[in-house]
Design an enzyme around this catalytic site. Sequence first.
Site, PDB file in Angstrom:
ATOM      1  N   GLU A 153       0.822  -1.216   0.000  1.00  0.00           N
ATOM      2  CA  GLU A 153       0.000   0.000   0.000  1.00  0.00           C
ATOM      3  C   GLU A 153       0.854   1.264   0.000  1.00  0.00           C
ATOM      4  O   GLU A 153       0.810   2.070   0.944  1.00  0.00           O
ATOM      5  CB  GLU A 153      -0.980  -0.023   1.178  1.00  0.00           C
ATOM      6  CG  GLU A 153      -1.981  -1.159   1.072  1.00  0.00           C
ATOM      7  CD  GLU A 153      -3.142  -1.053   2.046  1.00  0.00           C
ATOM      8  OE1 GLU A 153      -2.994  -0.390   3.087  1.00  0.00           O
ATOM      9  OE2 GLU A 153      -4.199  -1.642   1.756  1.00  0.00           O
ATOM     10  N   GLU A 309      -6.477  -8.173  -0.968  1.00  0.00           N
ATOM     11  CA  GLU A 309      -6.862  -8.223   0.447  1.00  0.00           C
ATOM     12  C   GLU A 309      -8.335  -7.890   0.586  1.00  0.00           C
ATOM     13  O   GLU A 309      -8.842  -6.983  -0.075  1.00  0.00           O
ATOM     14  CB  GLU A 309      -6.111  -7.157   1.261  1.00  0.00           C
ATOM     15  CG  GLU A 309      -4.651  -7.386   1.463  1.00  0.00           C
ATOM     16  CD  GLU A 309      -4.038  -6.286   2.331  1.00  0.00           C
ATOM     17  OE1 GLU A 309      -4.764  -5.677   3.142  1.00  0.00           O
ATOM     18  OE2 GLU A 309      -2.845  -6.025   2.169  1.00  0.00           O
TER      19      GLU A 309
END
Length: 701
Positions: A153, A309
Site C-alpha cells: 500500500e 486483500e
Amino acid sequence: MPSLHQATRGRLLFGGDYNPEQWPRAVWTEDVRLMREAGVNLATVGVFSWALLEPRPGEYDFGWFDDVLELLHDNGIGVALATPTASAPPWMHHRWPDTSPQDKDRTVRTYGSRNAYCPSSAVYRRFADAISTQLADRYAHHPALRMWHIGNEFGTVCYCDSCAAAFRQWLQTKYTDLDRLNEAWGTRFWSQHYGEWEEVIPPRKVQYVINPVQELDYQRFASDLLLDGFRAERDIVAARNPEIPVVTNFMGFFKGTDAWQWVREEDFASLDSYPDPNDPFGACAGAFAQDLTRSLGHESRGGGWIMMEQSTGSVGWRRVSTPKPPGLYRLWSMQAVARGADGVLQFQWRASQQGAERTHSGMIPHAGPNSRVFREVVEVGKELESLSDVLGTKVAADVAIIVDWDAWRAVELDHQPDERFKYVDRLYEYYKQLWRANITCDFVRAEGDLSRYRLVLAPNIYQITDAASRNLERYVEAGRTLVVGPFSGVTDPDERVRLGGYPGSLRELLGIRIEEYWPFEDHVDLRVSSPRFGDFTAHGWAEWFDLDTTSADAVAKIEGGPLDGHPAVLRNSYGSGTAWYVATLPEDAALGRLLRTIATDSGVAPVLPIFPKMWRRCGAATVYSCSTTGHGKWRCAMNDQARSGRTARRSASTIGLDILHVRGLAFPCTTFRGGCGRVRDSVEALHRQPPGPTREGHCSW
Ligand code: GLA
Ligand code: GLA
C-alpha cells in the site's frame, strides 16, 4: 512477459497474508493443514518481516523464512513473496533518523508503527534494495514462488530536505528552467517569483493558502517518487527470474498514487477492498473499486486483476467495526470473481494475537478453526475451486467512467468554490446508478481509448488537458454519447483557469457557456422542472449560463430563486453523437432516470434485463456482470438487498443469492438463503423472453 496466468496456473487464487513469524512453529503445522482444508493455494509472506529477516544492518537471517517457504511448498501452497520494505526495522530509524518521514510542519513521524520511511532517503533506498536483492537471489527460482508483492500500500508522503531536493530535480526535469516553473506556478501572484532553484521547496505548512500548483506538482511528484521505489525493487526481483509476475497492492480510489501511471509498471492489478458491512450500499462500494481495478488491469503489462486483500469480518481501524454477517464474506468474494478477479485473498490468514491489528479478523479467527468464520472460509475455498472455468475471462462493458488523478487532485485544492465538492463522491453518484441498473461499467483515462464504449461518463473533470478535450470531441463526433457533470473543463494542467466562459475547452462540444458557478447551502433545495425526465430536486450546486450563446437544448431547468430559468441538464448534438451536460447534483432517483434513459438511447443494455420470478420475491435480485470467454457466456448475479432499498439491518439478515453462474443457457442450481428457499429454475426462459415488461417483472428499466 510474465502474467497473472503464471500465478494462477489454472486455479482461482485463494488465500491471504500469512505472518507465521507471529506464531510458534507448532502453529505453522496446523496452519498448513487448515490451509489445505480450506483450499488455500496462495500465501502472501514477508510483507512485514524486515526486522526479522535483517535483525541488524546487513545481517540476514533467512533460516526461518526458508522453512516457511518449504512448508508451504510441501503442502502445495504457492507464495506471493513480498519485499518487506513497507515497514523498515527500528535500527534504521534509530541509526539514521533521516530515514523517517516528516510532515508538512517538519514533525518527524517516528518508528513504532509502519510505513514510516522517507521515500527519497538514500539510506532507506540502499537498505530496501539490498533486502530485495537478498530475497531475489535466494528465492527467485523457489518452486513455491507465484508472484512478487512489492512493498505494501504505497502512500507515504514526506516533506523533508531530501524530498525537497528530489522535488527540485523532478521539477527541473519537468520545466527545464526556472522561468517555465514561474510561469506554470503563476508566481507573479502574491510575490512568489523564484530567482534560484534552491528557493523552491515542498508545500510545507504555510501562513495562509499555498500556491495551488506547488501543491499539485508535489502530489504528482510524491506519486512518482514512490513509483521510483516500486520500480527499483521490481527491477531487482524481475532481473533474477523474468517469468514471475510483479505487483503491488492498490487501495482502489486512493488519491496519493496515480494508479493509471502505476499500473503500466505492473504485470497485473490488485485491490485491497474493505467495504463497510454496515453500509447498505457496501456491495456497490466494493463493486466501484473492483471495476476500477479491473479497468486498471487492462492497462497493466500482462492484464487481469485479483483481490489482494479483504477481510472475513471486522477490521481494526473502523470507528465501529461490525463483523460481516453470515454469508456476506462469501457473497463479496464471489462478487469479486463476478467482476473479473482471478483471485480472492484476505488480510489475513490467522487473526493476530498481538500488535496494532490484533482486533482485525482473519480466516482463522481468535476462536480458532471451530468457528462460523472458518467454516465459511472453507466453503468459499471449495466454491472457488469449482469456478476455475471463469479464470482469465473478460468482463465486457459498454459504459465507462472517466477517472483522472489530476482532475481529482485539482478539484480538491484549497480555495475552491465548494469544499464539500469531492471528486470520488461525484464518480460514485453516477456509478451507483449504473450498478443499480445492472449495467457493467469500466473506468477509463481521459486520454484513453474510448472507442469501445457506447457511452462515456465524466461525472467531473474539473482540470482537463487539451488532448483529453479533443479525445472527448472525437469520441462524440464519431457518433457516441458523452455525459459531463458539473464544474468540469475549468482549468488546464497548470491549474490555469480557461478564460472566456466555462467549461473552457469543452464549450463547443457541450454547446454551452457558463459565466458563474453557484454552489449553495445544504438546506436549499433546488427545484428543477423537466418534461422529459420528470421534475426533481437538486442539491448543493447550480451554474449561471450565458443563455444567449448556449446552444444546447435545456432538457431540465431550474425553477425559482436567483437561477430561475437556467439549465440544469442540457443535450447537444455534436458531429454524429450527443453530448450531455448536467449542471447540478440531481437527487438520486432523478440521476438514475437520467442516466438510464441516456444509456438506453445509446444502445446500452443491462446485463440481464429481466428478473426471474424467484429473485423478485426475494425482493432484490441483481445482475452484476457478464463475462464473455472462450468457455462461452457467463452471467453472474448476486442478491444484494441494498437495491431494494431495505435497511442495513434487514439486508444483513437476509443476504440471499450467492452467485448465479450461467454457462450458455445452462442454469446450475442456485441457493437462496434467508428463508427464500432453493430454486432450480431455467434461465432459458429468461433468455427467450423479449425485452420489455413481463409478468415476471422488469428490472426497473
Ligand atoms: C483580503 C486580502 C486580499 C484578498 C482578499 C480576498 O481582503 O487583503 O488580498 O486575499 O482577502 O480573499
Ligand atoms: C491494509 C494493509 C494490511 C492490513 C489491512 C487491514 O490492506 O495492506 O497490511 O493492515 O489493511 O487493516
